[in-house]
Design a protein around this motif. Structure first.
Motif, PDB file in Angstrom:
ATOM      1  N   MET A 116       0.813  -1.094   0.116  1.00 17.11           N
ATOM      2  CA  MET A 116      -0.467   0.222  -0.070  1.00 17.11           C
ATOM      3  C   MET A 116       1.325   0.958   0.098  1.00 17.11           C
ATOM      4  SD  MET A 116      -3.193  -1.047   2.341  1.00 17.11           S
ATOM      5  CE  MET A 116      -3.739   0.560   1.899  1.00 17.11           C
ATOM      6  N   VAL A 119      -3.181   6.201  -5.585  1.00 14.24           N
ATOM      7  CA  VAL A 119      -4.771   6.815  -4.594  1.00 14.24           C
ATOM      8  C   VAL A 119      -5.754   7.140  -4.926  1.00 14.24           C
ATOM      9  CG1 VAL A 119      -5.452   7.475  -2.297  1.00 14.24           C
ATOM     10  CG2 VAL A 119      -3.954   6.438  -2.274  1.00 14.24           C
ATOM     11  N   ASN A 120      -6.892   7.182  -5.259  1.00 12.54           N
ATOM     12  CA  ASN A 120      -7.498   7.857  -5.474  1.00 12.54           C
ATOM     13  C   ASN A 120      -7.739   9.029  -5.679  1.00 12.54           C
ATOM     14  OD1 ASN A 120      -9.715   8.695  -7.596  1.00 12.54           O
ATOM     15  ND2 ASN A 120     -10.700   6.559  -8.122  1.00 12.54           N
ATOM     16  N   THR A 161     -12.195  14.353  -4.416  1.00 10.04           N
ATOM     17  CA  THR A 161     -12.144  13.752  -2.887  1.00 10.04           C
ATOM     18  C   THR A 161     -13.662  13.462  -2.293  1.00 10.04           C
ATOM     19  OG1 THR A 161     -11.993  15.220  -1.258  1.00 10.04           O
ATOM     20  CG2 THR A 161     -10.092  13.844  -2.146  1.00 10.04           C
ATOM     21  N   THR A 183      -5.577  -3.167  -2.068  1.00  7.98           N
ATOM     22  CA  THR A 183      -4.754  -2.664  -1.841  1.00  7.98           C
ATOM     23  C   THR A 183      -4.818  -1.946  -3.156  1.00  7.98           C
ATOM     24  OG1 THR A 183      -2.704  -4.393  -3.158  1.00  7.98           O
ATOM     25  CG2 THR A 183      -2.846  -3.615  -0.166  1.00  7.98           C
ATOM     26  N   SER A 184      -3.704  -2.867  -4.187  1.00  2.00           N
ATOM     27  CA  SER A 184      -3.810  -1.518  -5.363  1.00  2.00           C
ATOM     28  C   SER A 184      -5.328  -1.009  -6.057  1.00  2.00           C
ATOM     29  CB  SER A 184      -2.688  -1.979  -6.768  1.00  2.00           C
ATOM     30  OG  SER A 184      -1.549  -2.513  -6.139  1.00  2.00           O
ATOM     31  N   ASN A 230      -7.323   1.299  -3.379  1.00  2.90           N
ATOM     32  CA  ASN A 230      -6.601   2.405  -3.657  1.00  2.90           C
ATOM     33  C   ASN A 230      -6.826   2.946  -4.719  1.00  2.90           C
ATOM     34  OD1 ASN A 230      -5.516   2.499  -0.886  1.00  2.90           O
ATOM     35  ND2 ASN A 230      -5.318   0.748  -0.690  1.00  2.90           N
ATOM     36  N   ASN A 231      -7.189   2.618  -6.178  1.00  8.06           N
ATOM     37  CA  ASN A 231      -7.113   3.058  -7.211  1.00  8.06           C
ATOM     38  C   ASN A 231      -8.572   2.970  -8.268  1.00  8.06           C
ATOM     39  OD1 ASN A 231      -5.193   4.123  -9.695  1.00  8.06           O
ATOM     40  ND2 ASN A 231      -5.378   2.347 -10.443  1.00  8.06           N
ATOM     41  N   ASN A 282     -11.730   6.920  -3.891  1.00  7.33           N
ATOM     42  CA  ASN A 282     -11.402   7.896  -2.833  1.00  7.33           C
ATOM     43  C   ASN A 282     -11.576   7.789  -2.023  1.00  7.33           C
ATOM     44  OD1 ASN A 282     -13.743   9.033  -2.686  1.00  7.33           O
ATOM     45  ND2 ASN A 282     -13.668  10.193  -3.892  1.00  7.33           N
ATOM     46  N   SER A 283     -10.875   8.376  -0.402  1.00  4.45           N
ATOM     47  CA  SER A 283     -11.222   8.148   0.711  1.00  4.45           C
ATOM     48  C   SER A 283     -12.639   7.699   1.237  1.00  4.45           C
ATOM     49  CB  SER A 283     -10.361   8.968   1.839  1.00  4.45           C
ATOM     50  OG  SER A 283     -10.691  10.124   1.705  1.00  4.45           O
ATOM     51  N   ARG A 309     -13.959   4.900  -0.069  1.00  7.41           N
ATOM     52  CA  ARG A 309     -14.182   3.148   0.729  1.00  7.41           C
ATOM     53  C   ARG A 309     -14.439   3.439   1.481  1.00  7.41           C
ATOM     54  NH1 ARG A 309      -9.239   4.743  -0.885  1.00  7.41           N
ATOM     55  NH2 ARG A 309      -7.839   6.326   0.750  1.00  7.41           N
TER      56      ARG A 309
END
Length: 324
Positions: free
Chosen positions: A17, A22-23, A28, A185-186, A189-190, A193-194, A197
Motif C-alpha cells: 500500500m 490513491v484515487n 475527494t 491494496t492496488s 486504492n485506485n 477515493n477515501s 472507501r
C-alpha cells in the motif's frame, strides 16, 4: 501457523500500500449513481441530503477505473503530452487518464488465437507499432445482486483488469493469494477515493471447499472488495441460474479495453474469462467463467500457469448515509 501467516499477510499488504496509487478524483467526494430497471437514474454526492430510491435497482455506478481506450481523433496532443506520474496517470481538462506500454501489461499479449477456433475466436490487444495506449477513467458499472436493509451487494458488470491468481505453480487459497493482496491494496486504492472507501462494508466471506473434488478452500476471510465464489454464481437469489452448464447471460462479463490491453483474452462477442475465488479440480485450480456464462467446474484454470484472467470484483455498499 495460520496466525503467523495472517500477520505476514498484513505486513506485506502494508508495504504494498505504500506504493499504490490513491484515487482522489472529484475533489475527494463520494459519488453514487443509481440506475433503475426502467432505465432512469438518480445520483448522490457527499454533502447532499439523503435521497429516496422508490424503484428497483438494476445498476450502481460507483468508483472509477481506466476502461475505454482513447484513440484516433479523440487522442489529442494534450492527452499525449500530459505529465504522467509514476503510475502512468494524468488529468487533462478535469478528466483522468491512464497511459500504459506493452511492458506495463500484466501478461504477454498474443496477436493469434491460441485455440484456433474460427467460430468463436479470441480477440486480443494489438500492441504492434504502438509505444503507449491511453485509457479514460470512467465510473465503474456494478450489477445489483441484492438489496436488503440498506446493504447492496454489487458485482462488476465488466472485467476491469488482468491478474494472475497466483504467481507460481503452487498450492494456494484465496486467503493467501496474490490476487487478494492486489485487490485489497492496488485496486481498492485506485478505484475509490477515501470518501468512497468509507461506504464499502467489510464482508465476512465463506471460502468453502470444492463440492466436486474436495479441494481445500482455506480459511474464511474478511474483505471489503473480493471475488465471487462458486456458490454465489449459482445462487438464484442473485439472479443467476442454478445450472452450472447453462449459458447464463447474467454470468457473462464484458471485458474493458484496458483489461484487454493488460492481457485478458476476449471472445468476439466482447466477453471473456474471469476469476472466482473458489477452488476446483486441483490445489492449483480456481473456478472461472467462459464468455458464454458457464461455471468453471470442468473448465477451471491452473492458477500459476500464466493465466491472466479478468478481475470482476464484488463488494457490499452501505447506503445508510445515502438513502432515506
Amino acid at each position: 501457523m495460520k496466525k503467523i501467516l495472517s500477520v505476514l499477510f498484513i505486513i506485506m499488504a502494508f508495504y504494498i500500500m505504500k506504493d499504490v496509487p490513491v484515487n482522489v478524483q472529484a475533489a475527494t467526494k463520494a459519488k453514487v449513481v443509481f440506475e433503475f430497471t426502467d432505465g432512469t437514474k438518480k445520483s448522490w454526492e457527499t454533502g447532499r441530503p439523503k435521497i429516496e430510491l422508490g424503484k428497483k435497482l438494476a445498476y450502481v455506478y460507483f468508483g472509477s477505473y481506466p476502461q475505454t481506450e482513447i484513440k484516433g481523433k479523440k487522442l489529442t496532443s494534450a492527452i499525449k503530452n500530459a505529465k504522467y506520474n509514476k503510475y502512468g496517470e494524468a488529468t487533462v481538462n478535469g478528466v483522468k487518464y491512464k497511459r500504459i506500454s506493452k511492458e506495463d501489461a500484466a501478461a504477454v499479449v498474443y496477436s493469434w488465437d491460441p485455440f484456433e477456433n474460427p467460430d468463436n475466436p479470441e480477440v486480443n490487444y494489438d500492441w504492434e507499432n504502438k509505444k503507449y495506449a491511453y485509457f479514460k477513467f470512467e465510473p465503474i458499472k456494478w450489477k445489483v445482486l441484492s438489496n436488503s436493509k440498506g446493504k447492496v451487494f454489487l458485482f462488476s458488470a465488466c472485467g476491469l483488469d488482468a491478474q494472475q491468481y497466483n504467481n507460481e505453480f503452487a498450492k494456494i487459497t484465496w486467503e493467501y493469494s496474490p490476487i487478494r493482496k492486489w485487490i485489497s491494496t492496488s485496486f481498492i486504492n485506485n478505484a475509490f477515493n477515501s470518501f468512497e472507501r468509507k461506504l464499502i462494508k467489510t464482508a465476512k466471506l465463506v471460502n468453502a471447499d470444492s463440492k466436486y473434488y474436495d479441494t481445500e478452500g482455506g480459511n474464511d476471510t474478511k474483505d471489503k472488495v473480493f471475488l465471487l465464489s462458486h456458490d454465489d454464481v449459482l445462487n438464484p437469489k442473485y439472479g443467476f441460474s442454478e445450472d452450472a452448464w447453462k449459458e447464463d447471460i447474467k454470468r457473462q462479463c464484458t471485458i474493458t479495453d484496458y483489461a484487454k490491453a493488460m492481457g485478458v483474452y476476449t471472445f468476439n462477442d466482447g466477453h471473456g474469462f474471469y476469476w472466482l475465488r473458489s477452488p476446483e479440480c486441483g490445489a492449483n485450480a480456481i473456478s472461472i467463467y467462459s464468455g458464454n456464462g458457464h461455471v468453471g467446474n470442468g473448465g477451471s484454470r491452473d492458477v500459476g500457469y500464466l493465466n491472466f484472467d479478468a478481475v470482476c470484483p464484488a463488494l457490499y455498499l452501505n447506503l445508510s448515509s445515502i438513502v432515506k
